[in-house]
Write an enzyme that holds these catalytic residues in place. Structure first.
Site, PDB file in Angstrom:
ATOM      1  N   HIS A   1      32.727  44.574  41.273  1.00 57.32           N
ATOM      2  CA  HIS A   1      33.749  43.664  41.786  1.00 57.32           C
ATOM      3  C   HIS A   1      34.741  44.397  42.701  1.00 57.32           C
ATOM      4  O   HIS A   1      35.046  43.940  43.806  1.00 57.32           O
ATOM      5  CB  HIS A   1      34.492  43.020  40.610  1.00 57.32           C
ATOM      6  CG  HIS A   1      35.633  42.133  41.010  1.00 57.32           C
ATOM      7  ND1 HIS A   1      35.478  40.804  41.301  1.00 57.32           N
ATOM      8  CD2 HIS A   1      36.957  42.402  41.173  1.00 57.32           C
ATOM      9  CE1 HIS A   1      36.649  40.283  41.632  1.00 57.32           C
ATOM     10  NE2 HIS A   1      37.569  41.227  41.558  1.00 57.32           N
ATOM     11  N   GLU A   2      35.234  45.542  42.227  1.00 64.02           N
ATOM     12  CA  GLU A   2      36.215  46.278  43.021  1.00 64.02           C
ATOM     13  C   GLU A   2      35.578  46.901  44.271  1.00 64.02           C
ATOM     14  O   GLU A   2      36.208  46.948  45.336  1.00 64.02           O
ATOM     15  CB  GLU A   2      36.885  47.357  42.167  1.00 64.02           C
ATOM     16  CG  GLU A   2      37.635  46.826  40.947  1.00 64.02           C
ATOM     17  CD  GLU A   2      38.694  45.794  41.294  1.00 64.02           C
ATOM     18  OE1 GLU A   2      39.166  45.777  42.459  1.00 64.02           O
ATOM     19  OE2 GLU A   2      39.042  44.977  40.433  1.00 64.02           O
TER      20      GLU A   2
ATOM     21  N   HIS B   1      35.534  44.418  47.003  1.00 63.20           N
ATOM     22  CA  HIS B   1      36.772  44.278  47.770  1.00 63.20           C
ATOM     23  C   HIS B   1      36.796  45.256  48.944  1.00 63.20           C
ATOM     24  O   HIS B   1      37.276  44.931  50.033  1.00 63.20           O
ATOM     25  CB  HIS B   1      37.983  44.532  46.870  1.00 63.20           C
ATOM     26  CG  HIS B   1      38.331  43.365  45.997  1.00 63.20           C
ATOM     27  ND1 HIS B   1      38.401  42.068  46.476  1.00 63.20           N
ATOM     28  CD2 HIS B   1      38.665  43.287  44.674  1.00 63.20           C
ATOM     29  CE1 HIS B   1      38.740  41.250  45.488  1.00 63.20           C
ATOM     30  NE2 HIS B   1      38.901  41.969  44.393  1.00 63.20           N
TER      31      HIS B   1
END
Length: 230
Positions: free
Chosen positions: A96-97, A100
């Site tokens: 998820h990170e 980004h």
């Protein structure tokens, strides 16, 4: 009437705190260490960034603070459990990170907007604190209830801007979780098929973290209004 108000208060608090409880519960449930995982969350984040040709983006332990991507310093920061852990939660949060960082590299406009708004949050909070601190002084010197009400309205509006930032952040989080991280984990074979629904649950709460934060901000506003007897 008192019973109705009490029930509404309970429902309001439940709406505030249940999402936070849900986020923590899901994260803990899938944070069990897995000996069959070939690497840690930190190692997966590094691997995904390298695959995306983002070798300049660093992966670090989040000290202090939780899991996040810093678009200014170009760093993916993971909490110790997710950086060093071999669990579904660690894998999902790392993906998820890292997503980004991929959004940033792609010039995602919503992410850029979030960064600009987040940068102003601290100034907003300081301004709200100053206005609130001056309210009693203005009430004594000016003796104008209307002016005091206007000051309080400004404070509530300033605090409400934090809620707005969290709400605007949600599309960025959903994109990172479901349009990027989940397909990466699925198509890349980083998780077994049986583990994908669990990873999806983690990615869902990772995106909803900001909803919980927005609700907490609403609680802060409600507390302020209660203190001021509105």
């Amino acid at each position: 009437m008192a019973l109705v108000l009490g029930l509404l208060a309970v429902l309001f608090l439940a709406a505030i705190f249940l999402p936070q409880w849900w986020v923590r519960t899901v994260m803990r449930r899938h944070a069990v260490e897995r000996d069959d995982f070939p690497g840690t969350g930190g190692e997966l984040a590094r691997h995904l960034l390298d695959l995306a040709r983002l070798g300049h983006v660093r992966v670090e332990l989040a000290q202090p603070g939780g899991d996040h991507y810093d678009p200014v310093e170009k760093v993916v920061r993971l909490s110790p459990d997710n950086h060093d852990g071999r669990s579904i939660t660690a894998v999902a949060v790392a993906a998820h990170e890292a997503s980004h960082a991929m959004q940033d590299a792609d010039g995602d406009t919503l992410l850029a907007t979030r960064v600009k708004l987040a940068g102003s949050i601290r100034a907003v909070e300081v301004s709200a604190a100053i206005v609130l601190a001056l309210t009693p002084l203005v009430a004594v010197l000016v003796k104008s209830p209307v002016l005091v009400v206007l000051q309080i309205g400004v404070v509530v509006a300033l605090l409400g801007s934090r809620v707005l930032v969290h709400v605007l952040t949600l599309p960025v989080e959903l994109d990172a979780s479901f349009k990027r991280a989940l397909p990466i984990l699925e198509k890349g074979g980083f998780l077994a098929e049986a583990d994908l629904p669990k990873a999806k649950s983690v990615l869902r709460v990772a995106a909803m973290t900001y909803v919980a934060s927005a609700l907490v901000s609403l609680l802060d506003i409600a507390r302020l209004l209660r203190v001021l007897r509105f």
